[in-house]
Design a protein around this motif. Structure first.
Motif, PDB file in Angstrom:
ATOM      1  N   ARG A 153      -8.799  -5.146  16.647  1.00 54.90           N
ATOM      2  CA  ARG A 153      -9.664  -4.562  15.910  1.00 54.90           C
ATOM      3  C   ARG A 153      -8.456  -3.513  14.928  1.00 54.90           C
ATOM      4  NH1 ARG A 153     -14.631  -3.349  14.886  1.00 54.90           N
ATOM      5  NH2 ARG A 153     -15.688  -4.212  16.628  1.00 54.90           N
ATOM      6  N   ALA A 154      -7.443  -2.915  15.525  1.00 54.33           N
ATOM      7  CA  ALA A 154      -6.584  -2.227  14.981  1.00 54.33           C
ATOM      8  C   ALA A 154      -6.038  -3.207  14.001  1.00 54.33           C
ATOM      9  CB  ALA A 154      -5.424  -1.687  16.144  1.00 54.33           C
ATOM     10  N   TYR A 155      -5.475  -4.361  14.329  1.00 51.74           N
ATOM     11  CA  TYR A 155      -4.761  -5.279  13.447  1.00 51.74           C
ATOM     12  C   TYR A 155      -5.539  -5.577  12.194  1.00 51.74           C
ATOM     13  CZ  TYR A 155      -2.068  -9.035  11.948  1.00 51.74           C
ATOM     14  OH  TYR A 155      -1.404 -10.103  10.895  1.00 51.74           O
ATOM     15  N   VAL A 156      -6.867  -5.936  12.435  1.00 50.13           N
ATOM     16  CA  VAL A 156      -7.659  -6.052  11.322  1.00 50.13           C
ATOM     17  C   VAL A 156      -7.847  -5.027  10.440  1.00 50.13           C
ATOM     18  CG1 VAL A 156     -10.066  -6.703  10.620  1.00 50.13           C
ATOM     19  CG2 VAL A 156      -9.170  -7.952  12.698  1.00 50.13           C
ATOM     20  N   GLN A 157      -8.017  -3.833  11.075  1.00 50.55           N
ATOM     21  CA  GLN A 157      -8.148  -2.515  10.080  1.00 50.55           C
ATOM     22  C   GLN A 157      -6.768  -2.397   9.143  1.00 50.55           C
ATOM     23  OE1 GLN A 157      -9.597   0.688  12.512  1.00 50.55           O
ATOM     24  NE2 GLN A 157     -11.704  -0.175  12.787  1.00 50.55           N
ATOM     25  N   MET A 158      -5.893  -2.505   9.948  1.00 48.75           N
ATOM     26  CA  MET A 158      -4.516  -2.330   9.394  1.00 48.75           C
ATOM     27  C   MET A 158      -4.180  -3.305   8.401  1.00 48.75           C
ATOM     28  SD  MET A 158      -1.345  -3.725   9.197  1.00 48.75           S
ATOM     29  CE  MET A 158      -1.270  -4.817  10.571  1.00 48.75           C
ATOM     30  N   THR A 159      -4.464  -4.523   8.479  1.00 48.64           N
ATOM     31  CA  THR A 159      -4.179  -5.527   7.457  1.00 48.64           C
ATOM     32  C   THR A 159      -5.404  -5.492   6.212  1.00 48.64           C
ATOM     33  OG1 THR A 159      -3.873  -7.047   9.275  1.00 48.64           O
ATOM     34  CG2 THR A 159      -4.176  -8.067   7.036  1.00 48.64           C
ATOM     35  N   SER A 160      -6.497  -5.085   6.561  1.00 48.12           N
ATOM     36  CA  SER A 160      -7.473  -4.795   5.302  1.00 48.12           C
ATOM     37  C   SER A 160      -6.919  -3.501   4.527  1.00 48.12           C
ATOM     38  CB  SER A 160      -8.755  -4.561   5.945  1.00 48.12           C
ATOM     39  OG  SER A 160      -9.107  -5.275   6.993  1.00 48.12           O
ATOM     40  N   ALA A 161      -6.435  -2.492   5.168  1.00 43.72           N
ATOM     41  CA  ALA A 161      -5.845  -1.343   4.388  1.00 43.72           C
ATOM     42  C   ALA A 161      -4.698  -1.638   3.761  1.00 43.72           C
ATOM     43  CB  ALA A 161      -5.894  -0.129   5.535  1.00 43.72           C
ATOM     44  N   SER A 162      -3.887  -2.308   4.340  1.00 44.85           N
ATOM     45  CA  SER A 162      -2.607  -2.626   3.606  1.00 44.85           C
ATOM     46  C   SER A 162      -2.480  -3.402   2.381  1.00 44.85           C
ATOM     47  CB  SER A 162      -1.814  -3.680   4.751  1.00 44.85           C
ATOM     48  OG  SER A 162      -0.989  -4.650   4.073  1.00 44.85           O
ATOM     49  N   LEU A 163      -3.926  -4.513   2.274  1.00 46.18           N
ATOM     50  CA  LEU A 163      -4.230  -4.861   0.854  1.00 46.18           C
ATOM     51  C   LEU A 163      -4.526  -3.979  -0.039  1.00 46.18           C
ATOM     52  CD1 LEU A 163      -6.146  -8.108   2.477  1.00 46.18           C
ATOM     53  CD2 LEU A 163      -3.632  -8.281   1.258  1.00 46.18           C
ATOM     54  N   MET A 164      -5.603  -2.977   0.400  1.00 45.58           N
ATOM     55  CA  MET A 164      -5.784  -1.971  -0.559  1.00 45.58           C
ATOM     56  C   MET A 164      -4.512  -1.146  -1.088  1.00 45.58           C
ATOM     57  SD  MET A 164      -8.835  -0.757  -1.642  1.00 45.58           S
ATOM     58  CE  MET A 164      -8.124  -0.123  -3.348  1.00 45.58           C
ATOM     59  N   VAL A 165      -3.814  -0.949  -0.111  1.00 43.50           N
ATOM     60  CA  VAL A 165      -2.571  -0.122  -0.568  1.00 43.50           C
ATOM     61  C   VAL A 165      -1.634  -1.175  -1.625  1.00 43.50           C
ATOM     62  CG1 VAL A 165      -0.274   0.948   0.306  1.00 43.50           C
ATOM     63  CG2 VAL A 165      -2.505   1.039   1.645  1.00 43.50           C
ATOM     64  N   ASP A 166      -1.675  -2.308  -1.130  1.00 43.87           N
ATOM     65  CA  ASP A 166      -0.884  -3.178  -2.210  1.00 43.87           C
ATOM     66  C   ASP A 166      -1.623  -3.046  -3.534  1.00 43.87           C
ATOM     67  OD1 ASP A 166       0.987  -3.874  -0.523  1.00 43.87           O
ATOM     68  OD2 ASP A 166       0.037  -6.040  -0.130  1.00 43.87           O
ATOM     69  N   ARG A 167      -2.937  -3.283  -3.694  1.00 46.67           N
ATOM     70  CA  ARG A 167      -3.737  -3.377  -4.681  1.00 46.67           C
ATOM     71  C   ARG A 167      -3.259  -1.987  -5.845  1.00 46.67           C
ATOM     72  NH1 ARG A 167      -5.152  -5.458  -9.218  1.00 46.67           N
ATOM     73  NH2 ARG A 167      -7.122  -4.977 -10.121  1.00 46.67           N
ATOM     74  N   ALA A 168      -3.592  -0.765  -5.081  1.00 46.46           N
ATOM     75  CA  ALA A 168      -3.361   0.311  -5.644  1.00 46.46           C
ATOM     76  C   ALA A 168      -1.825   0.373  -6.241  1.00 46.46           C
ATOM     77  CB  ALA A 168      -3.607   1.633  -4.516  1.00 46.46           C
ATOM     78  N   ALA A 169      -1.154   0.182  -5.497  1.00 42.58           N
ATOM     79  CA  ALA A 169       0.555  -0.068  -5.955  1.00 42.58           C
ATOM     80  C   ALA A 169       0.460  -0.820  -7.076  1.00 42.58           C
ATOM     81  CB  ALA A 169       1.205  -0.244  -4.668  1.00 42.58           C
ATOM     82  N   GLU A 170      -0.109  -2.058  -7.115  1.00 40.26           N
ATOM     83  CA  GLU A 170       0.133  -2.846  -8.268  1.00 40.26           C
ATOM     84  C   GLU A 170      -0.643  -2.077  -9.412  1.00 40.26           C
ATOM     85  OE1 GLU A 170      -0.570  -7.350  -6.304  1.00 40.26           O
ATOM     86  OE2 GLU A 170      -2.200  -6.424  -7.441  1.00 40.26           O
ATOM     87  N   LEU A 171      -1.670  -1.550  -9.423  1.00 43.43           N
ATOM     88  CA  LEU A 171      -2.106  -0.875 -10.498  1.00 43.43           C
ATOM     89  C   LEU A 171      -1.226   0.355 -11.164  1.00 43.43           C
ATOM     90  CD1 LEU A 171      -5.890  -0.725  -9.326  1.00 43.43           C
ATOM     91  CD2 LEU A 171      -5.094  -2.024 -11.223  1.00 43.43           C
TER      92      LEU A 171
END
Ligand SMILES: Cc1cc2nc3c(=O)[nH]c(=O)nc-3n(C[C@H](O)[C@H](O)[C@H](O)COP(=O)(O)OP(=O)(O)OC[C@H]3O[C@@H](n4cnc5c(N)ncnc54)[C@H](O)[C@@H]3O)c2cc1C
Length: 399
Positions: free
Chosen positions: A302-320
């Motif tokens: 579960r920690a891995y799933v949460q970290m991976t999902s959050a990481s995609l959100m961080v990437d998206r924000a950084a791209e914008l």
């Protein structure tokens, strides 16, 4: 003179298993290997500053990735900076001592005069000047920034500053500070966010001449302080941008800060998952590795799933952010989910380690204390939820 990093991202390649900026990550990992847990534990005990670590990062050019090449940095952009900070934290190190050297200069870069940029940015890029103190929070205003009362009164060619700030990190390890103060009282402006200004304070000159710094010992080693201003004189030429518009400039910088700190949370979460995963394989109880029990492996997964999902959100924000698009909501959401993912992973790692999680030598308890900060600073979770509820979902404002 730190080397200029010229490595480029290979496009948007960060999926669930691939990582962006592999060369940068590898170089950061190598550097961090020179600063193992024992180094951080000793500093933690004494609440001492990681000078050697900060020096090594500076010399390698990692703290100047956001400074454009014309001013001596690498000009690589925010996604590269997130890769640097994520790897620092994944390695068990902590970027809190110096991450602000990366982004605080953004206020000068975006709003400073050409003379200010020429004077400061090249020296910040080499590390000759440390601009890593950011003075906003006050004891009586808290998150309600428009209620700050530290006041800068214009007298001839100077501002005379009086007031008080709290939680100003790295103030003792900075040559310069970006300071937000009122230049017009709140009850004399039409909008509460007007009438605040940004000053660049020369810390070496200021201490003992109107500025007193009092360190605040906290549950983590963060070099944070309280500041007292008593008629501190700051040259008027140190005003950044226009007088009265400072709040806007500070908000600009906060998006970068939130995204970068979110990337530190991702790094922390990876650290906890790596350590817990290994421990769950190695630790044998009842004649089998504890990881064989679903009660142990499911929280890990579960920690891995949460970290991976959050990481995609961080990437998206950084791209914008890199594309110059509005990203306030995404930066906030990235910080929220990343700080919650790192906290879940911290708790999971502590539980997985059983009693040994509490032993200093495993570094779990230290990182556990360190990662808890991010649900409070630089902005607390409730304030992010309030932003999303009102700005995205159109709910009535509660304050
Ligand atoms: C270690 C550390 C380092 C820091 N470094 C810096 C720094 O370098 N520079 C700087 O300027 N600041 C710094 N800060 C300050 C940090 O940004 C603030 O602590 C943070 O934004 C929360 O503000 P506060 O502590 O004043 O909490 P408060 O504003 O007093 O809030 C307390 C709690 O009440 C909740 N709350 C308040 N109002 C509402 C509301 N309307 N609705 C729902 N919930 C609400 C908050 O979410 C929070 O949980 C640092 C803080 C710490 C602890």
């Amino acid at each position: 003179m730190p080397p200029r990093l010229t490595l480029r991202s290979r496009g948007r390649e960060r999926g669930v298993t691939q990582e962006s900026f592999p060369e940068i990550r590898e170089a950061v990992r190598k550097l961090c290997a020179r600063f193992p847990g024992a180094y951080w534990r000793e500093l933690d005990r004494d609440r001492a500053y990681p000078t050697a670590f900060v020096q090594a990062l500076t010399e390698a050019g990692f703290l100047s990735v956001l400074i454009p090449e014309e001013y001596g940095g690498s000009g690589l952009g925010l996604r590269a900076a997130t890769a640097v900070l994520e790897e620092i934290h994944r390695s068990g190190c902590n970027g809190g001592a110096c991450h602000a050297q990366m982004y605080t200069m953004g206020t000068v870069l975006r709003h400073g005069t050409p003379a200010q940029k020429e004077a400061y940015l090249p020296k910040i890029a080499t590390g000759e000047l440390r601009l890593q103190a950011f003075g906003v929070t006050e004891p009586d205003a808290g998150t309600d920034t428009t209620r700050i009362t530290t006041f800068a009164k214009k007298v001839g060619d100077k501002y005379v500053v009086s007031g008080r700030k709290i939680w100003i990190s790295r103030a003792e390890h900075s040559d310069l500070m970006v300071l937000l103060c009122r230049t017009t009282p709140r009850d004399q402006v039409s909008k509460p966010s007007d009438g605040m200004s940004v000053l660049l304070v020369d810390m070496k000159q200021a201490v003992g001449n109107g500025l007193t710094i009092r360190p605040v010992r906290t549950m983590l080693n963060h070099a944070t302080t309280e500041l007292f201003f008593e008629d501190l004189e700051v040259p008027a030429e140190n005003l950044v941008g226009q007088e009265g518009k400072g709040f806007r400039y500070i908000l600009d910088g906060m998006n970068a800060e939130r995204i970068l700190i979110a990337s530190e949370c991702i790094g922390d979460a990876r650290f906890f998952i790596d350590r817990a995963s290994q421990y769950a394989k190695d630790r044998v109880v009842f004649g089998r590795p504890i990881g064989e029990n679903q009660g142990v492996q499911f929280p890990l997964a579960r920690a891995y799933v949460q970290m991976t999902s959050a990481s995609l959100m961080v990437d998206r924000a950084a791209e914008l952010f890199e594309a110059g698009e509005p990203c306030g909501t995404e930066a906030n959401m990235a910080k929220l989910v990343a700080s919650e993912a790192s906290w879940f992973a911290a708790d999971m790692a502590l539980q997985t380690h059983g009693g040994f999680g509490f032993a200093e030598e495993y570094d779990i308890e230290r990182k556990f204390r360190e990662t808890r900060l991010y649900q409070v600073a630089p902005i607390s979770t409730n304030l992010i939820l309030s932003h999303v509820a009102t700005h995205v979902l159109g709910q009535p404002k509660s304050f």
